[in-house]
Motif scaffolding. Structure first.
Motif, short mmCIF file in Angstrom:
data_model
loop_
_atom_site.label_atom_id
_atom_site.label_comp_id
_atom_site.label_asym_id
_atom_site.label_seq_id
_atom_site.Cartn_x
_atom_site.Cartn_y
_atom_site.Cartn_z
N SER A 10 75.75 34.05 50.51
CA SER A 10 77.10 34.11 49.97
C SER A 10 77.77 35.43 50.28
N ALA A 11 76.98 36.48 50.54
CA ALA A 11 77.57 37.77 50.86
C ALA A 11 78.33 37.71 52.18
N ALA A 12 77.83 36.87 53.13
CA ALA A 12 78.46 36.79 54.43
C ALA A 12 79.56 35.74 54.47
N GLU A 13 79.43 34.72 53.65
CA GLU A 13 80.38 33.61 53.70
C GLU A 13 80.65 33.11 52.29
N PRO A 14 81.66 33.60 51.63
CA PRO A 14 81.93 33.19 50.26
C PRO A 14 82.06 31.67 50.17
N ALA A 15 81.38 31.11 49.19
CA ALA A 15 81.38 29.66 49.02
C ALA A 15 82.41 29.25 47.98
N ARG A 16 83.10 28.14 48.24
CA ARG A 16 83.99 27.61 47.21
C ARG A 16 83.12 27.12 46.05
N PRO A 17 83.67 27.04 44.86
CA PRO A 17 82.88 26.60 43.71
C PRO A 17 82.24 25.24 43.94
N ARG A 18 80.96 25.14 43.67
CA ARG A 18 80.21 23.89 43.79
C ARG A 18 79.57 23.56 42.44
N ARG A 19 79.02 22.34 42.39
CA ARG A 19 78.36 21.87 41.17
C ARG A 19 76.86 21.75 41.44
N PHE A 20 76.07 22.40 40.59
CA PHE A 20 74.62 22.38 40.72
C PHE A 20 74.02 21.79 39.44
N LEU A 21 73.18 20.78 39.60
CA LEU A 21 72.49 20.15 38.47
C LEU A 21 71.02 20.54 38.53
N ILE A 22 70.52 21.12 37.45
CA ILE A 22 69.13 21.56 37.37
C ILE A 22 68.35 20.58 36.51
N VAL A 23 67.27 20.03 37.06
CA VAL A 23 66.46 19.03 36.36
C VAL A 23 65.12 19.65 36.03
N VAL A 24 64.80 19.70 34.73
CA VAL A 24 63.60 20.41 34.29
C VAL A 24 62.81 19.57 33.29
N PRO A 25 61.49 19.78 33.25
CA PRO A 25 60.67 19.13 32.22
C PRO A 25 60.75 19.92 30.92
N PRO A 26 60.25 19.38 29.83
CA PRO A 26 60.30 20.10 28.55
C PRO A 26 59.18 21.12 28.43
N LEU A 27 59.15 22.07 29.37
CA LEU A 27 58.10 23.08 29.44
C LEU A 27 58.75 24.45 29.63
N VAL A 28 58.46 25.37 28.74
CA VAL A 28 59.10 26.69 28.76
C VAL A 28 58.90 27.39 30.10
N PRO A 106 66.59 7.35 33.84
CA PRO A 106 67.93 6.91 33.40
C PRO A 106 68.83 8.08 33.01
N GLY A 107 68.27 9.06 32.30
CA GLY A 107 69.08 10.20 31.89
C GLY A 107 69.54 11.04 33.06
N VAL A 108 68.67 11.25 34.04
CA VAL A 108 69.07 12.02 35.23
C VAL A 108 70.14 11.26 36.00
N ALA A 109 69.98 9.95 36.12
CA ALA A 109 70.99 9.15 36.82
C ALA A 109 72.33 9.24 36.12
N ALA A 110 72.33 9.20 34.77
CA ALA A 110 73.57 9.32 34.03
C ALA A 110 74.18 10.71 34.21
N ALA A 116 78.49 14.71 38.85
CA ALA A 116 78.76 14.64 40.29
C ALA A 116 78.35 15.92 41.01
N PRO A 117 77.06 16.27 40.98
CA PRO A 117 76.64 17.54 41.60
C PRO A 117 76.72 17.51 43.11
#
Length: 408
Positions: A10-28, A106-110, A116-117
């Motif tokens: 990103s330092a060389a080529e500024p990116a337009r705002p994007r959407r990132f979805l993070i999928v995680v298990p219930p583990l700290v 199902p939850g990740v699909a929803a 809309a990541p």
């Protein structure tokens, strides 16, 4: 698609705002590394959402985190304390990982439909995210919170390896995907959902975890992703002496069932050495305190490691990397899962000593502790690895690679 070129940051080529979805298990330990990555992306103007357990994610990522609820099995899975080796692995996959994935789909699909990541970041133990990403055609990256699987440790047990792959392929088919076994792209990355064909982010470096030829095109070592964590106002900092070496002891939140006797043995080893002072993370309150041993249910681990001279732990990836990040040498007593592999990586690097968890007594623990505290090569190796971690870039480097994937 190959992994993003590190030069396209990103330092060389500024990116337009994007959407990132993070999928995680219930583990700290699997959520914590992504907290820093999410913060780095948000700081650059991107939108970030999470799919997983809302209460746990909010407690770690903060109340402002956008969390899209994702069903997970209700009761926590508790493995028998004595379960080790292939038996523990079989239990993990059949009783936890595959049911967790099926419940989360199902939850990740929803979440994908609602958010809309542009890119998904999927933890290795939340493979529902990989299934949904492939089904929806969304580019995805793997969040490898443990490096143990990068070198395919099951290759020495081909029947076990084939069994795990078959479980993953069956999960794909049940959820509307054709098998990927014939795909050259997936063959190159071990043929399963734990490794994205686009990008694998590993929170370590080659200095600790080695080179992985099979993942050469997709693997990017970024070092530990360490985000600022809330301080613990209840921790008795005034109890820590300035003049004695400090030893931190923990077996992690997921091993308290198996670790009580080990923690007590560690406390006894430190109590026998009045020139030391120990802090034992003891959530079950199973360890009696001593004059030079402080036992507490929770510890501000990062703050404590900044002051520690050595750490005794179960070789969990997060604790190991956070200790080495601060140049702290280790005594390692792996219990199960990826821990023996991580312990081997540490001992091979020269930054620690391994002991046998099941047979660890105060005498053996004390001898190992004396060794790492008095032999300067252990601390030197820990500092060398810590420097490699800092150079790798951490959360900022991970954000660079994710931005490049969004641009690809």
């Amino acid at each position: 698609m190959s992994a993003p070129d590190p030069a396209r940051s990103s330092a060389a080529e500024p990116a337009r705002p994007r959407r990132f979805l993070i999928v995680v298990p219930p583990l700290v330990g699997h959520i914590n590394p992504t907290v820093g990555v999410a913060a780095a992306l948000v700081a650059r103007g991107h939108q970030v959402a999470w799919a997983g357990n809302p209460e746990l994610i909010a407690s770690l990522a903060g109340p402002d985190a956008k969390v899209l609820d994702c069903a997970v099995p209700g009761a926590p899975v508790v493995r028998p304390a004595g379960l080790r080796g292939p038996g523990a692995l079989k239990f993990l996959w059949e009783t936890f990982l595959i049911p967790l994935a099926q419940a989360m789909v199902p939850g990740v699909a929803a979440a994908v439909e609602a958010f809309a990541p542009d890119v998904m970041l999927v933890d290795q133990q939340a493979v529902a995210g990989a299934v949904v990403a492939m089904r929806c055609g969304v580019p995805w990256a793997t969040s490898a919170t443990t490096t143990a699987e990068l070198g395919n440790p099951l290759a020495a047990m081909p029947k076990v390896d084939a069994w795990v792959r078959e479980l993953l392929l069956e999960l794909e088919v049940r959820n509307g995907l054709g098998t990927t076994a014939a795909s050259p792209r997936y063959q190159r990355t071990y043929g399963d959902l734990r490794f994205s064909p686009h990008l694998v982010l590993a929170y370590s470096t080659a200095a600790l975890s080695g080179e992985v030829e099979a993942l050469r095109e997709t693997l990017r070592y970024v070092g530990p992703s360490i985000a600022e964590r809330p301080t613990d106002p209840e921790f008795p900092w005034h109890r820590l002496p300035d003049e004695r070496p400090l030893v931190f002891v923990s077996v992690g939140t997921a091993n308290s069932d198996a670790g009580a006797s080990f923690l007590q043995a560690c406390a006894e080893a430190i109590a026998d050495r009045p020139h030391l002072f120990g802090v034992v993370a003891d959530p079950a309150a199973a360890v009696p305190p001593a004059d030079n041993v402080l036992t507490v249910p929770h510890v501000p681990q990062l703050d404590l490691l900044q002051r520690a001279d050595a750490a005794i732990c179960h070789a969990g990836q997060n604790t190991v990397c956070e200790a080495l990040y601060h140049g702290v040498p280790l005594v390692l007593a792996p219990i199960r899962d990826d821990q023996p592999v991580v312990a081997q990586q540490v001992t091979a690097s020269g930054a620690g000593v391994r002991i046998r968890f099941a047979h660890a007594r105060p005498a053996q623990i004390g001898t190992a502790l004396d060794h790492v505290l008095t032999e300067p090569t252990f601390a030197a190796a820990a500092r060398r690895i810590g420097e490699s971690f800092r150079v790798a870039g951490g959360a900022a480097a991970a954000a660079d690679h994710l931005e490049s994937l969004a641009l690809a």
